[in-house]
Design a protein around this motif. Sequence first.
Motif, PDB file in Angstrom:
ATOM      1  N   VAL A 265       0.813  -1.225   0.000  1.00 21.56           N
ATOM      2  CA  VAL A 265       0.000   0.000   0.000  1.00 21.56           C
ATOM      3  C   VAL A 265       0.841   1.266   0.000  1.00 21.56           C
ATOM      4  O   VAL A 265       0.300   2.379  -0.016  1.00 21.56           O
ATOM      5  CB  VAL A 265      -0.967   0.032   1.211  1.00 21.56           C
ATOM      6  CG1 VAL A 265      -1.876  -1.192   1.198  1.00 21.56           C
ATOM      7  CG2 VAL A 265      -0.206   0.119   2.532  1.00 21.56           C
ATOM      8  N   ASN A 266       2.170   1.114   0.001  1.00 23.16           N
ATOM      9  CA  ASN A 266       3.045   2.282   0.028  1.00 23.16           C
ATOM     10  C   ASN A 266       2.902   3.090  -1.266  1.00 23.16           C
ATOM     11  O   ASN A 266       2.953   2.541  -2.372  1.00 23.16           O
ATOM     12  CB  ASN A 266       4.497   1.811   0.208  1.00 23.16           C
ATOM     13  CG  ASN A 266       5.467   2.963   0.277  1.00 23.16           C
ATOM     14  OD1 ASN A 266       5.958   3.433  -0.749  1.00 23.16           O
ATOM     15  ND2 ASN A 266       5.751   3.425   1.484  1.00 23.16           N
ATOM     16  N   LYS A 267       2.734   4.390  -1.129  1.00 23.04           N
ATOM     17  CA  LYS A 267       2.479   5.250  -2.283  1.00 23.04           C
ATOM     18  C   LYS A 267       3.627   5.203  -3.295  1.00 23.04           C
ATOM     19  O   LYS A 267       3.400   5.177  -4.513  1.00 23.04           O
ATOM     20  CB  LYS A 267       2.250   6.689  -1.810  1.00 23.04           C
ATOM     21  CG  LYS A 267       1.928   7.661  -2.929  1.00 23.04           C
ATOM     22  CD  LYS A 267       1.674   9.069  -2.398  1.00 23.04           C
ATOM     23  CE  LYS A 267       1.362  10.032  -3.532  1.00 23.04           C
ATOM     24  NZ  LYS A 267       1.133  11.420  -3.027  1.00 23.04           N
TER      25      LYS A 267
ATOM     26  N   GLU B 291       3.424   3.826  -7.174  1.00 21.92           N
ATOM     27  CA  GLU B 291       3.722   4.714  -8.298  1.00 21.92           C
ATOM     28  C   GLU B 291       4.841   4.174  -9.191  1.00 21.92           C
ATOM     29  O   GLU B 291       4.755   4.259 -10.420  1.00 21.92           O
ATOM     30  CB  GLU B 291       4.109   6.096  -7.779  1.00 21.92           C
ATOM     31  CG  GLU B 291       2.948   6.888  -7.195  1.00 21.92           C
ATOM     32  CD  GLU B 291       3.396   8.228  -6.637  1.00 21.92           C
ATOM     33  OE1 GLU B 291       4.628   8.446  -6.555  1.00 21.92           O
ATOM     34  OE2 GLU B 291       2.527   9.050  -6.275  1.00 21.92           O
ATOM     35  N   SER B 292       5.888   3.644  -8.578  1.00 25.23           N
ATOM     36  CA  SER B 292       7.084   3.292  -9.349  1.00 25.23           C
ATOM     37  C   SER B 292       7.330   1.794  -9.504  1.00 25.23           C
ATOM     38  O   SER B 292       8.023   1.384 -10.435  1.00 25.23           O
ATOM     39  CB  SER B 292       8.315   3.931  -8.688  1.00 25.23           C
ATOM     40  OG  SER B 292       8.202   5.335  -8.665  1.00 25.23           O
ATOM     41  N   TRP B 293       6.774   0.980  -8.601  1.00 25.05           N
ATOM     42  CA  TRP B 293       6.945  -0.470  -8.679  1.00 25.05           C
ATOM     43  C   TRP B 293       5.604  -1.163  -8.453  1.00 25.05           C
ATOM     44  O   TRP B 293       5.465  -2.018  -7.574  1.00 25.05           O
ATOM     45  CB  TRP B 293       7.981  -0.937  -7.639  1.00 25.05           C
ATOM     46  CG  TRP B 293       9.352  -0.410  -7.906  1.00 25.05           C
ATOM     47  CD1 TRP B 293      10.307  -0.980  -8.700  1.00 25.05           C
ATOM     48  CD2 TRP B 293       9.953   0.794  -7.382  1.00 25.05           C
ATOM     49  NE1 TRP B 293      11.449  -0.211  -8.726  1.00 25.05           N
ATOM     50  CE2 TRP B 293      11.255   0.893  -7.920  1.00 25.05           C
ATOM     51  CE3 TRP B 293       9.505   1.799  -6.529  1.00 25.05           C
ATOM     52  CZ2 TRP B 293      12.122   1.951  -7.606  1.00 25.05           C
ATOM     53  CZ3 TRP B 293      10.349   2.860  -6.233  1.00 25.05           C
ATOM     54  CH2 TRP B 293      11.635   2.917  -6.755  1.00 25.05           C
ATOM     55  N   PRO B 294       4.588  -0.807  -9.232  1.00 26.16           N
ATOM     56  CA  PRO B 294       3.243  -1.342  -8.989  1.00 26.16           C
ATOM     57  C   PRO B 294       3.141  -2.850  -9.173  1.00 26.16           C
ATOM     58  O   PRO B 294       2.252  -3.481  -8.587  1.00 26.16           O
ATOM     59  CB  PRO B 294       2.373  -0.585  -9.999  1.00 26.16           C
ATOM     60  CG  PRO B 294       3.328  -0.189 -11.091  1.00 26.16           C
ATOM     61  CD  PRO B 294       4.614   0.106 -10.393  1.00 26.16           C
ATOM     62  N   LEU B 295       4.014  -3.439  -9.991  1.00 30.67           N
ATOM     63  CA  LEU B 295       4.002  -4.898 -10.153  1.00 30.67           C
ATOM     64  C   LEU B 295       4.240  -5.589  -8.817  1.00 30.67           C
ATOM     65  O   LEU B 295       3.603  -6.611  -8.505  1.00 30.67           O
ATOM     66  CB  LEU B 295       5.076  -5.316 -11.165  1.00 30.67           C
ATOM     67  CG  LEU B 295       5.260  -6.826 -11.370  1.00 30.67           C
ATOM     68  CD1 LEU B 295       3.986  -7.466 -11.887  1.00 30.67           C
ATOM     69  CD2 LEU B 295       6.426  -7.092 -12.320  1.00 30.67           C
ATOM     70  N   LEU B 296       5.138  -5.055  -8.009  1.00 27.72           N
ATOM     71  CA  LEU B 296       5.430  -5.635  -6.703  1.00 27.72           C
ATOM     72  C   LEU B 296       4.199  -5.574  -5.807  1.00 27.72           C
ATOM     73  O   LEU B 296       3.858  -6.548  -5.121  1.00 27.72           O
ATOM     74  CB  LEU B 296       6.602  -4.894  -6.061  1.00 27.72           C
ATOM     75  CG  LEU B 296       7.029  -5.353  -4.666  1.00 27.72           C
ATOM     76  CD1 LEU B 296       7.391  -6.822  -4.654  1.00 27.72           C
ATOM     77  CD2 LEU B 296       8.201  -4.503  -4.173  1.00 27.72           C
ATOM     78  N   SER B 297       3.522  -4.434  -5.792  1.00 25.20           N
ATOM     79  CA  SER B 297       2.320  -4.293  -4.985  1.00 25.20           C
ATOM     80  C   SER B 297       1.247  -5.291  -5.402  1.00 25.20           C
ATOM     81  O   SER B 297       0.636  -5.958  -4.556  1.00 25.20           O
ATOM     82  CB  SER B 297       1.771  -2.868  -5.104  1.00 25.20           C
ATOM     83  OG  SER B 297       0.539  -2.743  -4.432  1.00 25.20           O
ATOM     84  N   LYS B 298       1.026  -5.413  -6.691  1.00 24.99           N
ATOM     85  CA  LYS B 298      -0.031  -6.302  -7.179  1.00 24.99           C
ATOM     86  C   LYS B 298       0.267  -7.750  -6.836  1.00 24.99           C
ATOM     87  O   LYS B 298      -0.639  -8.511  -6.464  1.00 24.99           O
ATOM     88  CB  LYS B 298      -0.205  -6.131  -8.688  1.00 24.99           C
ATOM     89  CG  LYS B 298      -1.433  -6.850  -9.232  1.00 24.99           C
ATOM     90  CD  LYS B 298      -1.806  -6.381 -10.619  1.00 24.99           C
ATOM     91  CE  LYS B 298      -3.155  -6.986 -11.022  1.00 24.99           C
ATOM     92  NZ  LYS B 298      -3.598  -6.513 -12.357  1.00 24.99           N
ATOM     93  N   ALA B 299       1.536  -8.150  -6.936  1.00 29.23           N
ATOM     94  CA  ALA B 299       1.908  -9.527  -6.609  1.00 29.23           C
ATOM     95  C   ALA B 299       1.673  -9.815  -5.129  1.00 29.23           C
ATOM     96  O   ALA B 299       1.142 -10.871  -4.760  1.00 29.23           O
ATOM     97  CB  ALA B 299       3.362  -9.774  -6.977  1.00 29.23           C
ATOM     98  N   ILE B 300       2.078  -8.898  -4.275  1.00 27.88           N
ATOM     99  CA  ILE B 300       1.905  -9.104  -2.833  1.00 27.88           C
ATOM    100  C   ILE B 300       0.431  -9.265  -2.480  1.00 27.88           C
ATOM    101  O   ILE B 300       0.056 -10.145  -1.685  1.00 27.88           O
ATOM    102  CB  ILE B 300       2.527  -7.937  -2.047  1.00 27.88           C
ATOM    103  CG1 ILE B 300       4.045  -7.971  -2.159  1.00 27.88           C
ATOM    104  CG2 ILE B 300       2.110  -7.997  -0.573  1.00 27.88           C
ATOM    105  CD1 ILE B 300       4.735  -6.759  -1.565  1.00 27.88           C
ATOM    106  N   LEU B 301      -0.425  -8.450  -3.076  1.00 30.84           N
ATOM    107  CA  LEU B 301      -1.850  -8.498  -2.745  1.00 30.84           C
ATOM    108  C   LEU B 301      -2.538  -9.761  -3.258  1.00 30.84           C
ATOM    109  O   LEU B 301      -3.666 -10.065  -2.843  1.00 30.84           O
ATOM    110  CB  LEU B 301      -2.557  -7.260  -3.302  1.00 30.84           C
ATOM    111  CG  LEU B 301      -2.162  -5.941  -2.627  1.00 30.84           C
ATOM    112  CD1 LEU B 301      -2.812  -4.763  -3.331  1.00 30.84           C
ATOM    113  CD2 LEU B 301      -2.537  -5.952  -1.143  1.00 30.84           C
TER     114      LEU B 301
END
Length: 327
Positions: free
Chosen positions: A77-79, A83-93
């Motif tokens: 959820v880090n902004k 913004e810059s590494w959205p692939l990482l966020s999507k994988a974690i979720l």
Amino acid sequence: MKPFEYTKPKTVREALSSATRHSHYIAGGTNLVDLMKKEIDEPDKLLDITNTLPDQIEVKDNGVVIGAMVRNTAIAVNKIILESWPLLSKAILKGASPQIRNMASAGGNLLQRTRCPYFYDLTLPCNKRKNGSGCGALKGNNRMGAIIGYSDACVAVHPSDMCVALAALDAKVNIQKADGSEETMNFLDFHRLPGTNPEKDNNLPENALITSIFVPKNNFSKHFEYLKLRDRESYAFALVSVAAALDMDGNQISEARLASGGVAHKPWRWTKAEDFLKGKQATAENFAEAARIAAEDTAPLSTNAFKVPLLKGAIETALHTCLTNKA
């Protein structure tokens, strides 16, 4: 559960000096505690490192440093990550459950055991528990098993979603060894294939600590996808997952990244398919050819041949989605 000693070191140096051959570091405990309950892992001592390791996300000129104790949810959820590494966020979720993501640490995610159902059943043979006892899944129930990079000793697949994204993004792992020296390891070199030593999941030196993860800057924040195919929509390991990212110049692909989970003992990069896509037009035909190139190196087991067409379809779908799934 076997009785154990519990201590809480105040510094990294104290943690390193307190570690022994029969001790374990504990952070979120989301994997280790399960293994202890099932008496698969029986450490004499637990060293609670929750207050000793970095728990911040720090932006650098060349990338981002994620402290080993940053919780998975905090990364997702880090902004800056969004913004810059959205692939990482999507994988974690896509991984685990909200409760587990709230507890699991970044460093612990890298260190969770590669496993299959035979690993959890003490009545069945498993070389990961006791090397030399045999791999029950090799000719048994291997539906969830590997289709590439496995050996006769182990066909289990790495469970992490976060690690698939880190593999695609060329991350690095910062390590502090037991002697106090520091090392930076390419993420692709961190996890191991089973070979003849499937009990070893990674190349972390004995008693060393992961202090942080570095993810370099890239041009993949606009065209990306993490596709996870599984038996149920939540709280399930991947049958096949694909982390895809494209750096586009008009309709031409300048760089491509493709990695998968659910296919090997470690997060798997499809480098030949990436090389094929570089410089090509983003067309259905080229995406299909990249999927074919990736699948040609696979060798399914007795009950998981369905994973090969699943993989091909997942790669094609993920690449197509990259063109529309913009941050």
